[in-house]
Design an enzyme around this catalytic site. Structure first.
Site, PDB file in Angstrom:
ATOM      1  N   GLY A  60      -0.798  81.691  -4.625  1.00 47.24           N
ATOM      2  CA  GLY A  60      -1.128  83.567  -4.028  1.00 47.24           C
ATOM      3  C   GLY A  60       0.101  83.521  -2.974  1.00 47.24           C
ATOM      4  N   ILE A  61      -0.607  84.370  -2.061  1.00 45.91           N
ATOM      5  CA  ILE A  61      -0.288  84.308  -0.622  1.00 45.91           C
ATOM      6  C   ILE A  61       0.780  83.304  -0.025  1.00 45.91           C
ATOM      7  CG2 ILE A  61      -0.103  85.930   1.535  1.00 45.91           C
ATOM      8  CD1 ILE A  61      -2.170  87.193   0.237  1.00 45.91           C
ATOM      9  N   GLY A  62       0.365  82.497   0.183  1.00 44.88           N
ATOM     10  CA  GLY A  62       0.906  81.116   0.668  1.00 44.88           C
ATOM     11  C   GLY A  62       2.153  80.793   0.379  1.00 44.88           C
ATOM     12  N   THR A 114      -0.899  76.287  -1.711  1.00 49.47           N
ATOM     13  CA  THR A 114      -0.301  76.483  -3.302  1.00 49.47           C
ATOM     14  C   THR A 114      -0.165  76.869  -4.211  1.00 49.47           C
ATOM     15  OG1 THR A 114      -2.453  75.513  -4.282  1.00 49.47           O
ATOM     16  CG2 THR A 114      -0.774  73.659  -2.830  1.00 49.47           C
ATOM     17  N   SER A 163      -6.721  90.823   7.074  1.00 52.78           N
ATOM     18  CA  SER A 163      -6.959  91.915   6.274  1.00 52.78           C
ATOM     19  C   SER A 163      -7.221  93.003   6.124  1.00 52.78           C
ATOM     20  CB  SER A 163      -7.800  91.041   5.386  1.00 52.78           C
ATOM     21  OG  SER A 163      -8.621  91.517   3.841  1.00 52.78           O
ATOM     22  N   TYR A 181     -17.088  87.772   4.688  1.00 54.24           N
ATOM     23  CA  TYR A 181     -15.064  88.225   4.511  1.00 54.24           C
ATOM     24  C   TYR A 181     -14.833  88.647   5.670  1.00 54.24           C
ATOM     25  CZ  TYR A 181     -10.821  88.363   3.215  1.00 54.24           C
ATOM     26  OH  TYR A 181      -9.094  88.705   2.483  1.00 54.24           O
TER      27      TYR A 181
HETATM   28  N1  LIG Z   1      -5.170  88.754  -2.430  1.00 62.16           N
HETATM   29  C1  LIG Z   1      -5.338  89.615  -1.354  1.00 62.16           C
HETATM   30  O1  LIG Z   1      -5.824  90.433  -2.296  1.00 62.16           O
HETATM   31  C2  LIG Z   1      -5.168  89.924  -0.354  1.00 62.16           C
HETATM   32  C3  LIG Z   1      -5.263  90.282   1.157  1.00 62.16           C
HETATM   33  C4  LIG Z   1      -5.719  90.795   2.013  1.00 62.16           C
HETATM   34  C5  LIG Z   1      -5.984  89.258   2.676  1.00 62.16           C
HETATM   35  N2  LIG Z   1      -5.997  87.736   1.890  1.00 62.16           N
HETATM   36  C6  LIG Z   1      -5.885  86.538   2.809  1.00 62.16           C
HETATM   37  O2  LIG Z   1      -4.748  86.485   1.978  1.00 62.16           O
HETATM   38  C7  LIG Z   1      -4.818  84.550   2.441  1.00 62.16           C
HETATM   39  C8  LIG Z   1      -4.335  84.475   0.659  1.00 62.16           C
HETATM   40  O3  LIG Z   1      -5.058  84.994  -0.495  1.00 62.16           O
HETATM   41  P1  LIG Z   1      -5.094  84.320  -1.520  1.00 62.16           P
HETATM   42  O4  LIG Z   1      -5.039  85.624  -2.549  1.00 62.16           O
HETATM   43  O5  LIG Z   1      -3.244  84.404  -1.616  1.00 62.16           O
HETATM   44  O6  LIG Z   1      -5.623  83.214  -1.986  1.00 62.16           O
HETATM   45  P2  LIG Z   1      -5.690  81.895  -2.690  1.00 62.16           P
HETATM   46  O7  LIG Z   1      -4.549  82.844  -4.162  1.00 62.16           O
HETATM   47  O8  LIG Z   1      -7.227  82.224  -3.326  1.00 62.16           O
HETATM   48  O9  LIG Z   1      -5.335  80.476  -2.715  1.00 62.16           O
HETATM   49  C9  LIG Z   1      -5.981  80.323  -1.806  1.00 62.16           C
HETATM   50  C10 LIG Z   1      -5.725  78.277  -1.667  1.00 62.16           C
HETATM   51  O10 LIG Z   1      -5.624  78.196  -0.243  1.00 62.16           O
HETATM   52  C11 LIG Z   1      -5.489  76.893  -0.532  1.00 62.16           C
HETATM   53  N3  LIG Z   1      -6.769  76.382   0.132  1.00 62.16           N
HETATM   54  C12 LIG Z   1      -8.405  77.136  -0.370  1.00 62.16           C
HETATM   55  N4  LIG Z   1      -8.848  75.942   0.765  1.00 62.16           N
HETATM   56  C13 LIG Z   1      -8.362  75.135   1.075  1.00 62.16           C
HETATM   57  C14 LIG Z   1      -8.689  74.420   1.918  1.00 62.16           C
HETATM   58  N5  LIG Z   1      -9.937  74.184   2.662  1.00 62.16           N
HETATM   59  N6  LIG Z   1      -7.949  73.142   2.843  1.00 62.16           N
HETATM   60  C15 LIG Z   1      -6.468  73.424   2.593  1.00 62.16           C
HETATM   61  N7  LIG Z   1      -5.922  74.578   1.410  1.00 62.16           N
HETATM   62  C16 LIG Z   1      -7.032  75.724   0.998  1.00 62.16           C
HETATM   63  C17 LIG Z   1      -5.668  77.027  -2.324  1.00 62.16           C
HETATM   64  O11 LIG Z   1      -5.253  75.347  -2.828  1.00 62.16           O
HETATM   65  P3  LIG Z   1      -5.865  74.608  -3.359  1.00 62.16           P
HETATM   66  O12 LIG Z   1      -6.792  74.839  -4.526  1.00 62.16           O
HETATM   67  O13 LIG Z   1      -4.228  73.749  -4.139  1.00 62.16           O
HETATM   68  O14 LIG Z   1      -6.557  73.392  -2.286  1.00 62.16           O
HETATM   69  C18 LIG Z   1      -4.862  77.875  -2.663  1.00 62.16           C
HETATM   70  O15 LIG Z   1      -3.755  77.220  -2.210  1.00 62.16           O
HETATM   71  C19 LIG Z   1      -5.948  84.234   2.594  1.00 62.16           C
HETATM   72  O16 LIG Z   1      -6.504  84.922   3.935  1.00 62.16           O
HETATM   73  C20 LIG Z   1      -6.378  85.925   2.635  1.00 62.16           C
HETATM   74  O17 LIG Z   1      -8.604  86.061   3.067  1.00 62.16           O
HETATM   75  C21 LIG Z   1      -5.394  88.552   0.555  1.00 62.16           C
END
Ligand SMILES: NC(=O)c1ccc[n+]([C@@H]2O[C@H](COP(=O)([O-])OP(=O)(O)OC[C@H]3O[C@@H](n4cnc5c(N)ncnc54)[C@H](OP(=O)(O)O)[C@@H]3O)[C@@H](O)[C@H]2O)c1
Length: 264
Positions: free
Chosen positions: A18-20, A16, A141, A154
């Site tokens: 971020g990266i997803g 919903t 990551s 993490y």
């Molecule tokens: N951002 C970074 O710098 C970074 C760096 C390296 C790796 N990553 C990895 O990239 C991935 C995405 O990170 P992000 O920063 O984009 O995350 P984020 O902005 O925190 O977004 C998290 C997403 O996950 C959903 N979510 C959370 N719990 C859930 C659950 N139990 N079931 C289904 N959906 C769920 C949230 O949607 P709802 O709240 O609508 O449920 C939201 O869409 C993660 O695996 C993270 O470890 C991120």
């Protein structure tokens, strides 16, 4: 190279924002039908509306489910009995004194970041191998290989995903299904903005806060800026493509050169 994913169905967990959300957008732009996943109906609907505006004509499937639970995975199986592309993007992160992380928190990190992805792989991989085509990916990551002292729980989950990915790639050997990890570096998302403000002075404007964070907490970055979510998404789209058919069992870096290594 022209990537065409027409006729393929993809599921991106935690999409919903971020990266997803960026991965969903870019897969849809390449022609795939993509399931948008989050825990609440309203946020999933909002994401579908936003993505439809960004990619007119996108074929998006709302998939409301907490995929960190067995029930959630079961609900997904009803909405999407099979997929061609599974992107295990969901992951929670935060900083904590390693000596203060209790058993419940260790378990939560494992269940959300690792077990959910394993469960979905178990659910979708067999039908991919039967059909002779599929793409499974795990968003790992830099913390998988450079474990920050304030994020051991993490880092543990992301290192685990590399093992899970390599192992399932062996399980899928010779079937036409590829399994890979993407090692994402520090990326500009809402979740990360909260994380950055947990570590640096909250009164700083974002641009300054970001620079302080990179300088003090991520000085190894060769990019010297946060990565844009779309930059991660482009690697995922490539790995999802027919063109990436010889890349499997790998860990591909989109980390801005953060990990100081020639190989991942
Ligand atoms: N951002 C970074 O710098 C970074 C760096 C390296 C790796 N990553 C990895 O990239 C991935 C995405 O990170 P992000 O920063 O984009 O995350 P984020 O902005 O925190 O977004 C998290 C997403 O996950 C959903 N979510 C959370 N719990 C859930 C659950 N139990 N079931 C289904 N959906 C769920 C949230 O949607 P709802 O709240 O609508 O449920 C939201 O869409 C993660 O695996 C993270 O470890 C991120």
């Amino acid at each position: 190279m022209h990537i065409d994913l027409t006729g393929r169905t993809a599921l991106v967990t935690g999409s919903t924002q971020g990266i997803g959300a960026a991965i969903t957008k870019e897969l849809a732009r390449a022609g795939a039908r993509v399931a948008v996943n989050g825990r609440g109906e309203q946020r999933v609907e909002e994401a579908v509306d936003r993505l439809t505006r960004e990619v007119p004509g996108a074929d998006l499937v709302p998939a409301v489910a907490d995929v960190s639970t067995e029930e959630g995975a079961g609900r997904l199986a009803e909405v999407l009995p099979q997929v061609d592309i599974l992107v295990n993007n969901l992951g929670v992160f935060g900083s904590a004194d390693p000596l203060e992380i209790d058993d419940a928190e260790w378990r939560r990190y494992f269940e959300v970041n690792v077990l959910a992805a394993v469960r979905l792989t178990r659910m979708y991989l067999p039908s991919m191998t039967e059909r002779g085509w599929g793409r499974v990916q795990y968003i790992a990551s830099d913390s998988a290989v450079v474990v920050p002292a304030e994020m051991i729980h993490y880092g543990m989950t992301k290192t685990s995903l590399l093992a899970v990915s390599r192992g399932f790639a062996k399980k899928a050997a010779g079937t036409g299904v590829t399994v890979n990890s993407v090692i994402a570096g520090p990326t500009r998302t809402g979740g990360v903005e909260d994380f950055v403000y947990g570590l640096v002075d909250r009164s700083l404007p974002w641009e300054q806060a970001q620079r302080v964070f990179m300088r003090e907490y991520r000085p190894q970055s060769l990019l010297q800026r946060l990565i844009e979510p779309e930059e991660i998404a482009h690697m995922v789209v490539y790995l999802s493509s027919p063109q990436a058919s010889a890349t499997t069992g790998g860990a591909l870096r989109v980390d801005g050169g953060y990990v100081d290594a020639i190989l991942p």
